[in-house]
Write an enzyme that holds these catalytic residues in place. Sequence first.
Site, PDB file in Angstrom:
ATOM      1  N   MET A  10       0.839  -1.217   0.000  1.00  0.00           N
ATOM      2  CA  MET A  10       0.000   0.000   0.000  1.00  0.00           C
ATOM      3  C   MET A  10       0.870   1.262   0.000  1.00  0.00           C
ATOM      4  SD  MET A  10      -2.785  -1.434   2.742  1.00  0.00           S
ATOM      5  CE  MET A  10      -1.554  -2.240   3.766  1.00  0.00           C
ATOM      6  N   GLN A  52     -11.004   2.982   0.236  1.00  0.00           N
ATOM      7  CA  GLN A  52     -10.676   4.323   0.743  1.00  0.00           C
ATOM      8  C   GLN A  52     -11.555   5.375   0.075  1.00  0.00           C
ATOM      9  OE1 GLN A  52      -6.541   4.702  -0.233  1.00  0.00           O
ATOM     10  NE2 GLN A  52      -5.832   3.836   1.708  1.00  0.00           N
ATOM     11  N   THR A  83       2.225   1.521   5.875  1.00  0.00           N
ATOM     12  CA  THR A  83       1.481   2.649   5.305  1.00  0.00           C
ATOM     13  C   THR A  83       1.034   3.532   6.453  1.00  0.00           C
ATOM     14  OG1 THR A  83      -0.675   3.248   4.330  1.00  0.00           O
ATOM     15  CG2 THR A  83      -0.482   1.052   5.252  1.00  0.00           C
ATOM     16  N   CYS A 197       3.424  10.037   4.447  1.00  0.00           N
ATOM     17  CA  CYS A 197       2.984   9.008   3.517  1.00  0.00           C
ATOM     18  C   CYS A 197       4.253   8.277   3.109  1.00  0.00           C
ATOM     19  CB  CYS A 197       2.283   9.608   2.305  1.00  0.00           C
ATOM     20  SG  CYS A 197       1.800   8.364   1.091  1.00  0.00           S
ATOM     21  N   THR A 198       4.211   6.962   3.096  1.00  0.00           N
ATOM     22  CA  THR A 198       5.453   6.197   2.942  1.00  0.00           C
ATOM     23  C   THR A 198       6.114   6.386   1.583  1.00  0.00           C
ATOM     24  OG1 THR A 198       4.057   4.270   2.444  1.00  0.00           O
ATOM     25  CG2 THR A 198       4.935   4.437   4.677  1.00  0.00           C
ATOM     26  N   GLU A 199       5.390   6.951   0.593  1.00  0.00           N
ATOM     27  CA  GLU A 199       6.007   7.187  -0.722  1.00  0.00           C
ATOM     28  C   GLU A 199       6.693   8.543  -0.848  1.00  0.00           C
ATOM     29  OE1 GLU A 199       2.972   4.064  -1.262  1.00  0.00           O
ATOM     30  OE2 GLU A 199       2.818   6.103  -0.466  1.00  0.00           O
TER      31      GLU A 199
END
Length: 230
Positions: A10, A52, A83, A197-199
């Site tokens: 995710m 979501q 995530t 946000c992990t990205e």
Amino acid sequence: MKTLGLIGGMSWESTVPYYQQINQAVKTRLGGLHSARIILYSVDFHEVELLQTRGQWDAAGDMLADVARKLEAAGAHALVLCTNTMHKVASAITAAVSIPLLHIADPTAQAIKEAGYTSVGLLGTRFTMEQDFYRQRLEQTHGLTVLTPPPAERDQVHHIIYNELCLGQVHEASRQTYLSVIQNLQTQGAQAIILGCTEIAMLVKPPDCALPLFDTTALHARSAALWAMS
């Protein structure tokens, strides 16, 4: 060494750094050929994103709770939800298992406080920036003041995450958009920025920015590795 159960996918773009950084932390601490004991369950993010968008958070919680049960049955001693956004359903996950969920906000807040900051800007998906599940933990549990961008900028930040970063796309124009948002947060009083946000760490890195950056992926991964070795 304890076994970590990773709930990933995710997106998978940010799950890869989790696996890498947890193993790097173990290697740094233990040396030699040591590596982490990890069980990874990677979901289909398309299915999660639909829930979501539709606001079907109970169904999303049920989905990840089922994954958590499978990881516990496979031998995981703790869960790492890779995530930020899906920590909205953390309570559904923890209710489904007897092992702990290592919450992403806690090592992030701890690092911020250890660095001496009290007011932080939060970047993430629209859900993370606008809803209480994440900000409330930072504010009520850890005593931080959390600032977020105005609505139009939140839309830009969210759009870049889902339509570029989750697809592995990194564009200079988007980096400049984020840096402008960060500058505005600094004007509001932010002393540091949470890459919530992990990205986002794919796009914005410390040399790009005048404010200190707290990368939730790196902090979460390191904390999980230390827990596993404790």
